[in-house]
Design a protein around this motif. Structure first.
Motif, PDB file in Angstrom:
ATOM      1  N   GLU A  57       0.698  -1.113   0.164  1.00  0.00           N
ATOM      2  CA  GLU A  57       0.014   0.016   0.036  1.00  0.00           C
ATOM      3  C   GLU A  57       1.013   1.347   0.125  1.00  0.00           C
ATOM      4  N   GLU A  58       0.316   2.188  -0.724  1.00  0.00           N
ATOM      5  CA  GLU A  58       1.218   3.579  -0.760  1.00  0.00           C
ATOM      6  C   GLU A  58       0.495   4.355   0.620  1.00  0.00           C
ATOM      7  N   ARG A  59       1.707   5.069   1.070  1.00  0.00           N
ATOM      8  CA  ARG A  59       1.297   5.837   2.277  1.00  0.00           C
ATOM      9  C   ARG A  59       2.318   6.984   2.275  1.00  0.00           C
ATOM     10  N   MET A  60       2.131   8.120   3.058  1.00  0.00           N
ATOM     11  CA  MET A  60       3.163   9.136   3.300  1.00  0.00           C
ATOM     12  C   MET A  60       3.696   8.953   4.664  1.00  0.00           C
ATOM     13  N   ALA A  61       4.893   8.961   4.679  1.00  0.00           N
ATOM     14  CA  ALA A  61       5.365   8.881   6.210  1.00  0.00           C
ATOM     15  C   ALA A  61       6.972   9.346   6.099  1.00  0.00           C
ATOM     16  N   GLY A  62       7.273   9.921   7.046  1.00  0.00           N
ATOM     17  CA  GLY A  62       8.765  10.345   7.243  1.00  0.00           C
ATOM     18  C   GLY A  62       9.149  11.560   6.038  1.00  0.00           C
ATOM     19  N   GLY A  63       7.894  12.227   5.439  1.00  0.00           N
ATOM     20  CA  GLY A  63       8.208  13.312   4.607  1.00  0.00           C
ATOM     21  C   GLY A  63       8.269  12.618   3.330  1.00  0.00           C
ATOM     22  N   MET A  64       8.052  11.431   2.959  1.00  0.00           N
ATOM     23  CA  MET A  64       8.111  10.706   1.583  1.00  0.00           C
ATOM     24  C   MET A  64       7.110   9.758   1.283  1.00  0.00           C
ATOM     25  N   LEU A  65       7.171   9.560  -0.121  1.00  0.00           N
ATOM     26  CA  LEU A  65       6.073   8.511  -0.459  1.00  0.00           C
ATOM     27  C   LEU A  65       6.866   6.914   0.169  1.00  0.00           C
ATOM     28  N   ASN A  66       5.898   6.273   0.611  1.00  0.00           N
ATOM     29  CA  ASN A  66       6.171   4.942   1.068  1.00  0.00           C
ATOM     30  C   ASN A  66       5.322   3.876   0.494  1.00  0.00           C
ATOM     31  N   TYR A  67       5.827   2.832   0.432  1.00  0.00           N
ATOM     32  CA  TYR A  67       5.006   1.555  -0.175  1.00  0.00           C
ATOM     33  C   TYR A  67       5.295   0.398   1.158  1.00  0.00           C
ATOM     34  N   VAL A  68       4.291   0.237   1.695  1.00  0.00           N
ATOM     35  CA  VAL A  68       4.340  -0.844   2.998  1.00  0.00           C
ATOM     36  C   VAL A  68       3.498  -1.975   2.898  1.00  0.00           C
ATOM     37  N   VAL A  69       3.915  -2.917   3.651  1.00  0.00           N
ATOM     38  CA  VAL A  69       2.833  -4.295   4.043  1.00  0.00           C
ATOM     39  C   VAL A  69       2.066  -3.607   5.153  1.00  0.00           C
TER      40      VAL A  69
END
Length: 154
Positions: free
Chosen positions: A39-51
């Motif tokens: 899933e795509e998320r915002m975290a740490g001031g950047m684009l993130n792709y996470v489980v």
């Protein structure tokens, strides 16, 4: 570049014009080529792709309230960075990427443990990153992550 953007769209709108197209293309590649489940998320001031927690309830060991990070993309001060935790943890995947990189780019690979730095947006090997994005499923990433975590606790 530090961002407080709440959404990927807000983040991309903040990026300097000379990097925006490359960042949008990276986002499109990841959304199209990452295996289902990330899933795509915002975290740490950047684009993130996470489980997400729905697939891995344990979350990230440093903060179990966070989903398990996999890939992050950021527009930094002097470069675009792609952070790939799978390559950091899977030597076979890292070896594949390092050996393939010269076939896709005329620039020297600028890489840390999990960070690939691209100083020139027009020199990003997008076709190689498409391949890289599809190399590891969320289930495989969980297996690699848990094996690395277990090894670090011994």
């Amino acid at each position: 570049m530090t961002s407080n953007a709440a959404t990927p769209e807000q983040y991309l709108a903040e990026i300097p014009e000379e990097r925006r197209a490359a960042m949008e293309r990276l986002r499109s590649i990841l959304k199209a080529h990452l295996p289902p489940g990330f899933e795509e998320r915002m975290a740490g001031g950047m684009l993130n792709y996470v489980v997400p927690h729905s697939l891995y309830p344990n979350g990230y060991h440093c903060n179990p309230k966070q989903a398990l990070p996999f890939i992050s993309v950021a527009s930094q001060k002097n470069f675009i960075a792609l952070y790939h935790m799978g390559m950091y943890s899977d030597p076979e995947l890292l070896d594949w990427f390092v050996s393939e990189y010269p076939k896709h780019s005329k620039t020297k690979l600028d890489m840390g443990k999990s960070c690939i730095r691209f100083k020139k947006p027009d020199a990003i090997p997008f076709a190689l990153l498409e391949q890289l994005a599809g190399k590891m499923s969320p289930q495989r990433w969980i297996e690699v992550y848990e094996s690395q975590l277990a090894a670090s606790r011994k």
